[in-house]
Design a protein around this motif. Structure first.
Motif, PDB file in Angstrom:
ATOM      1  N   LEU A 185     101.747   0.456  54.113  1.00  0.00           N
ATOM      2  CA  LEU A 185     101.865  -0.536  55.180  1.00  0.00           C
ATOM      3  C   LEU A 185     101.941  -1.931  54.565  1.00  0.00           C
ATOM      4  O   LEU A 185     101.554  -2.126  53.424  1.00  0.00           O
ATOM      5  CB  LEU A 185     100.632  -0.471  56.090  1.00  0.00           C
ATOM      6  N   TYR A 186     102.430  -2.888  55.359  1.00  0.00           N
ATOM      7  CA  TYR A 186     102.435  -4.272  54.902  1.00  0.00           C
ATOM      8  C   TYR A 186     101.024  -4.838  55.069  1.00  0.00           C
ATOM      9  O   TYR A 186     100.633  -5.230  56.164  1.00  0.00           O
ATOM     10  CB  TYR A 186     103.448  -5.100  55.673  1.00  0.00           C
ATOM     11  N   GLY A 187     100.281  -4.863  53.961  1.00  0.00           N
ATOM     12  CA  GLY A 187      98.856  -5.145  54.002  1.00  0.00           C
ATOM     13  C   GLY A 187      98.461  -6.518  54.493  1.00  0.00           C
ATOM     14  O   GLY A 187      97.370  -6.693  55.028  1.00  0.00           O
TER      15      GLY A 187
ATOM     16  N   ARG B 277     108.233  -1.834  46.412  1.00  0.00           N
ATOM     17  CA  ARG B 277     108.189  -0.667  45.546  1.00  0.00           C
ATOM     18  C   ARG B 277     106.765  -0.303  45.187  1.00  0.00           C
ATOM     19  O   ARG B 277     106.360   0.843  45.254  1.00  0.00           O
ATOM     20  CB  ARG B 277     108.929  -1.002  44.254  1.00  0.00           C
ATOM     21  N   ARG B 278     105.994  -1.320  44.787  1.00  0.00           N
ATOM     22  CA  ARG B 278     104.636  -1.076  44.318  1.00  0.00           C
ATOM     23  C   ARG B 278     103.771  -0.487  45.444  1.00  0.00           C
ATOM     24  O   ARG B 278     103.028   0.468  45.237  1.00  0.00           O
ATOM     25  CB  ARG B 278     103.998  -2.383  43.810  1.00  0.00           C
ATOM     26  N   SER B 279     103.907  -1.056  46.633  1.00  0.00           N
ATOM     27  CA  SER B 279     103.041  -0.615  47.732  1.00  0.00           C
ATOM     28  C   SER B 279     103.610   0.618  48.446  1.00  0.00           C
ATOM     29  O   SER B 279     102.923   1.223  49.253  1.00  0.00           O
ATOM     30  CB  SER B 279     102.863  -1.750  48.732  1.00  0.00           C
ATOM     31  N   GLY B 280     104.848   0.965  48.162  1.00  0.00           N
ATOM     32  CA  GLY B 280     105.443   2.139  48.807  1.00  0.00           C
ATOM     33  C   GLY B 280     106.057   1.845  50.171  1.00  0.00           C
ATOM     34  O   GLY B 280     106.604   2.737  50.813  1.00  0.00           O
ATOM     35  N   THR B 281     105.989   0.578  50.618  1.00  0.00           N
ATOM     36  CA  THR B 281     106.540   0.255  51.933  1.00  0.00           C
ATOM     37  C   THR B 281     108.061   0.363  51.942  1.00  0.00           C
ATOM     38  O   THR B 281     108.657   0.402  53.019  1.00  0.00           O
ATOM     39  CB  THR B 281     106.141  -1.167  52.373  1.00  0.00           C
ATOM     40  N   ILE B 282     108.663   0.442  50.771  1.00  0.00           N
ATOM     41  CA  ILE B 282     110.123   0.600  50.706  1.00  0.00           C
ATOM     42  C   ILE B 282     110.533   1.890  51.431  1.00  0.00           C
ATOM     43  O   ILE B 282     111.580   1.947  52.073  1.00  0.00           O
ATOM     44  CB  ILE B 282     110.608   0.598  49.230  1.00  0.00           C
TER      45      ILE B 282
END
Lengths: 334, 244
Positions: free
Chosen positions: A85-87, B77-82
């Motif tokens: 999620l967009y944190g 990319r890092r957070s996987g939200t892609i």
């Protein structure tokens, strides 16, 4: 509703998904099972249009996802593995964004967001940055974005992973509540979950479907399925226990008697049938005539763990191929 | 188009949702002032124009723009939200353009915040405000070119530091290709046509023309086509390395 044909995905020398074909129709809850790295997530990433398959096709209601990805994606709700999620956003802002992407504007968008927040019980966290929320709340935000537009197809990658038992129960209740009018595909490591929510269990190992059955049929394949479990008072006398085993073993319809436990003056036995049903009445009669007190007696449903282990460790080439990939410096993919 | 705007708005909100935006704005305004007034000798020149201000913009952008662009895709990319983003019913073009526009609008805000410089020069003298406007437009166009490079490089990695350094180096290449030092080096052995080609790729050359108040179609097309090219490569890079 979803037709998947000969789906294949390679990462370098590793074949992550190998010619998988299956259909899913409305009302079905399909559970993907399989060891880590079996290709569950990769399959889901292709079905949701994130990854393009190397071979094969995914057709949703006659529309090929490769040909018209946007229109197919509109009908899918997806919870990626780990619920990214967009944190820095708050759930309310994030869901507002998702609503706009799905084409809702103004009061309609607000209604959608409010109703989905209500459905996943997110009210208390709606205005805090997502980064500061607990794992359970984050997962709920992920679920909320997946169901916000009321999609016909719901794809959930390990929806209950890392949740506490209460949260797991809530998520399963939510899934069951939507099951009738949707196509749901979910992946899980938790076998009891398959039993609890799925109408169909597909076991994937080494990039291939190795079993596609209803959970109850899967249970039927377990050695323990239909076995009679019986606990009796033995008074700690080993002769008495041996007499019980001999007595039950001689009954017609009983193929094998296995001593499961023997402690604190009780003995626990598993009686396997010779194909039919274990004669419970005869067993009870034998116990009575021996003067043995029955403390507990029930018919086992079988254990999915057993079936799962049997099916997924049965595959010979798997280990060899993984070893080959490792030798060549290939990475293990999930 | 609506999707592009939705993505752009989310991205912009993301900038202002963290301290990054305010730190960036403060540093940008502060440094552009330092460059213009101290190093550029704005007062000493005794001229009512903003040459001393604009001339340092390429150097300012060289490290500030990669810092702004580095998180665009690396963070997704890092957070996987892609994965979340590209399973939403949007096109690749909308995603790439939306994110780029957000960063560009943010740069425009930063540029607008330097308005005290413009007030100063108008207070002290009688400058040609048309020239100044052209300078601002040129600066914004150049920033867009820097940003498109930064966005593209950011899509290659999940590490923001790598994205920062690599896009800084690529941008430096584009800035330096018009530098006499570099051109002299190539003149020593390369035929004139190659030297001219290298010069024609220079940010400095095209920017200086605009900064003098000459808004040439050639220079505008140069920056615009550079932006289009890098954003196109950006989309290809994402498609190619989605699974990585």
């Amino acid at each position: 509703m979803i037709e998947i044909r000969k789906l294949t995905k390679r990462f370098g020398s590793l074949v992550a998904v190998n010619r998988i074909s299956f259909d899913v129709t409305r009302g079905e809850v399909l559970g993907f099972l399989g060891p880590n790295g079996a290709g569950k997530s990769t399959t889901m990433k292709m079905v949701t249009g994130f990854l393009a398959p190397d071979e094969g096709s995914i057709v949703v209601d006659g529309v090929d996802i490769a040909r018209d990805p946007v229109s197919v994606k509109k009908r899918i709700g997806y919870l990626p593995e780990g619920a990214p999620l967009y944190g820095e956003m708050t759930p309310i802002a994030f869901l507002g964004f998702i609503a706009r992407i799905h084409g809702y504007r103004g009061s309609e968008a607000k209604e959608r967001v409010d109703s989905v927040i209500d459905r996943v019980s997110l009210e208390s966290a709606a205005h805090k940055p997502i980064d500061t929320l607990s794992k359970g709340f984050k997962r709920r935000v992920g679920l909320a974005q997946a169901i916000l537009h009321d999609p016909e197809i719901l794809i959930l990658d390990e929806p209950t992973d890392g949740l506490d038992p209460n949260q797991k129960h809530e998520v399963r209740t939510l899934i069951r509540g939507m099951a009738a009018e949707k196509v749901i595909i979910l992946s899980t490591h938790i076998l009891e979950e398959v039993d609890a929510v799925c109408t169909r269990a597909t076991i994937i190992a080494d990039g291939r479907i190795v079993s596609d059955d209803r959970p109850e049929d899967l249970l039927r394949r377990s050695k323990g399925h239909g076995a009679l479990r019986i606990r009796l008072r033995s008074g700690g006398d080993p002769d008495r226990a041996a007499a019980m085993i001999a007595s039950f073993g001689s009954l017609s319809g009983v193929k094998e008697v296995e001593e499961v436990a023997n402690h604190e003056g009780t003995v626990e036995l598993s009686l396997f049938s010779d194909g039919g049903v274990v004669p419970t009445v005869a067993v009870a009669d034998a116990a009575r005539s021996g003067g043995w007190e029955i403390l507990e007696m029930y018919v086992e449903r079988g254990r999915l763990d057993d079936v799962f282990r049997e099916i997924t460790t049965d595959i010979g080439p798997k280990k060899d191929r993984k070893k080959d990939a490792a030798n060549r410096g290939g990475a293990d993919h999930g | 188009m609506a999707d592009t705007w939705t993505i752009c708005r989310r991205e912009l909100a993301g900038y202002f949702g963290t301290p990054i935006a305010y730190v960036f704005l403060a540093i940008f305004v502060f440094l552009s002032g330092i460059f213009a007034f101290y190093i550029g000798n704005f007062f000493g020149r005794g001229q009512a124009d903003l040459q001393a201000f604009f001339v340092y913009h390429p150097w300012l952008y060289l490290f500030l723009i990669p810092a702004l662009a580095m998180r665009l895709w690396a963070e997704e990319r890092r957070s996987g939200t892609i994965e979340l983003l590209f399973t939403l019913p949007i096109t690749m073009g909308a995603a790439v353009l939306g994110k780029f526009l957000a960063a560009w609008i943010f740069t425009a805000v930063a540029l607008a915040m330097t308005f005290p410089v413009w007030i100063t020069v108008n207070y002290l003298g009688d400058p040609d405000n048309g020239v100044i406007l052209a300078g601002y437009l040129g600066s914004l166009l150049m920033a867009g070119a820097f940003l498109s490079i930064g966005s593209c490089v950011s899509a290659l990695t999940r590490n923001q530091v790598i994205a920062f350094v690599v896009s800084g180096v690529v941008c430096l290449g584009f800035v330096l290709s018009g530098f006499p030092m570099v051109l002299n080096f190539f003149e020593a052995f390369a035929p004139p046509i190659i030297v001219e080609t290298i010069r024609s790729f220079s940010f400095l050359d095209h920017f200086h023309a605009i900064g003098k108040g000459v808004l040439n179609a050639v220079d505008v097309i140069y920056f615009a086509s550079l932006i289009v090219f890098w954003l196109f490569v950006n989309a290809l890079v994402i498609e190619w390395r989605k699974a990585a």
